[in-house]
Design an enzyme around this catalytic site. Structure first.
Site, PDB file in Angstrom:
ATOM      1  CG  HIS A 105      -2.095  -0.896   1.122  1.00  0.00           C
ATOM      2  ND1 HIS A 105      -2.051  -2.203   1.551  1.00  0.00           N
ATOM      3  CD2 HIS A 105      -3.351  -0.702   0.636  1.00  0.00           C
ATOM      4  CE1 HIS A 105      -3.225  -2.781   1.336  1.00  0.00           C
ATOM      5  NE2 HIS A 105      -4.030  -1.882   0.780  1.00  0.00           N
ATOM      6  CE  LYS A 154      -3.958  -0.567   4.727  1.00  0.00           C
ATOM      7  NZ  LYS A 154      -5.204   0.121   5.086  1.00  0.00           N
TER       8      LYS A 154
END
Length: 280
Positions: free
Chosen positions: A172, A176
Site C-alpha cells: 500500500h 497507510k
C-alpha cells in the site's frame, strides 16, 4: 398519458435512489465516495460528516473532494443530525471514531457499512451488539474482486495439503497506518477457514526456519500504491499465486456503494461482502 400517471411515476423514481450518510467524508475514500455518488443516478449523498477538528467543517463536501461543482451537502461534525432521513450510512473514518457512529446509527435505526480497518475489540463488540437492531456490514475491503478471490483462497486452502506454506503479501501507499492491512488479514482468515483452523495472531517472528504449513504475512509501504494483495501456496516443486491489484481507489468506492445499497434492504444482522456477491 393521463395526468394521474406522471406524479406516480416520479414518486417511484425518487424512491429508487438510495440516500447516504458518509462518515469520514474528508479522507481518501471519503472523497472517492463523494465523487462516485455525484456521478451516479442510483445513489445520493445526503449527509457528510467530518471530524470536529477538521477546518473543512461547514464547507461543501464536493469542493472538499476537488469536484468541479458543489455537491450541495455541507460537511458537519455531528454524527447524528439529519441521520434519520437517510437510507444507509457508510463509515470510512478513523478507527477511534467508529464506535460513536455505530451508536448514532442504532439510535436512528439506520443500516451501517463500516469500511474502516484497525478496529479494536470494544468497537467490534459494539458492532456485534448493533447488528441485533440494525443491518451491519463490516468490510476490510469493498472491492468486488478482492472479495471474490477470498472465496478462491478458501477453496484452494481446503483442497491443498496442510503442509503447503501460505504467504500473504500486501503493498500500500506510504501513509497507510495499519500493517498488515485489514484486507491481508481477511485473506489470511479465509485461508485458515479453508483448513478448518482458527485464525490466530499474525506470524511476526520470521527468523530461522519456517514452521511447516504456516500462514505468514509480508508488508510493503511505499509511494502511492493503491493496493496489491497476493496469496502464495508453496509446496514441493510448485507455487500457486492468487493476486489482486487495484489500479484506482474508485473501485473501492463503487463496491462500497453497491454493498451499502444492498444492505439498505436487509433485516437486522451481521453481513459480509460475500453476502452482497451472493456467495454466502
Amino acid at each position: 398519458m393521463s395526468g394521474g400517471y406522471f406524479p406516480v411515476f416520479i414518486a417511484f423514481m425518487a424512491s429508487s435512489v438510495t440516500s447516504f450518510a458518509l462518515y469520514g467524508a474528508t479522507g481518501r475514500m471519503g472523497h472517492c465516495l463523494v465523487r462516485a455518488m455525484h456521478d451516479s443516478t442510483d445513489y445520493r449523498l445526503a449527509l457528510a460528516v467530518a471530524s470536529a477538528t477538521s477546518p473543512l467543517v461547514g464547507t461543501d463536501a464536493g469542493l472538499s473532494a476537488a469536484m468541479p461543482a458543489p455537491a450541495g451537502v455541507l460537511l458537519q461534525s455531528d454524527p447524528s443530525t439529519g441521520l434519520g432521513s437517510v437510507d444507509v450510512a457508510v463509515d470510512f473514518s478513523l478507527a477511534g471514531a467508529v464506535e460513536s457512529h455505530v451508536a448514532a446509527c442504532v439510535n436512528a435505526g439506520i443500516p451501517l457499512l463500516v469500511g474502516t480497518t484497525g478496529l479494536d475489540a470494544k468497537t467490534l463488540e459494539a458492532l456485534d451488539e448493533a447488528s441485533l437492531r440494525i443491518p451491519v456490514l463490516v468490510a476490510a475491503n469493498t472491492s468486488l474482486g478482492v472479495n471474490l478471490i477470498a472465496q478462491l483462497i478458501e477453496k484452494a486452502s481446503q483442497a491443498l495439503p496442510k503442509d503447503y506454506d501460505i504467504e500473504v503479501f500486501e503493498a500500500h501507499h506510504r501513509y497507510k497506518v495499519d500493517a498488515p492491512s485489514g484486507t491481508a488479514l481477511h485473506l489470511g482468515a479465509a485461508a485458515a477457514r479453508g483448513r478448518g483452523e482458527p485464525f490466530g495472531a499474525v506470524e511476526a517472528d520470521r527468523s530461522g526456519a519456517r514452521r511447516a504449513g504456516s500462514i505468514g504475512f509480508s508488508v510493503l509501504r511505499a509511494g502511492d500504491i493503491v493496493g496489491e494483495h497476493s496469496v502464495y501456496f508453496a509446496g514441493p516443486g510448485e507455487r500457486i499465486e492468487i493476486t489482486h491489484r487495484a489500479h484506482d481507489r474508485m473501485t473501492f468506492a463503487y463496491g462500497a456503494l453497491r454493498a451499502a445499497g444492498w444492505l439498505a434492504g436487509q433485516s437486522p444482522g451481521r453481513y459480509r461482502m460475500s453476502d452482497v456477491l451472493g456467495l454466502g
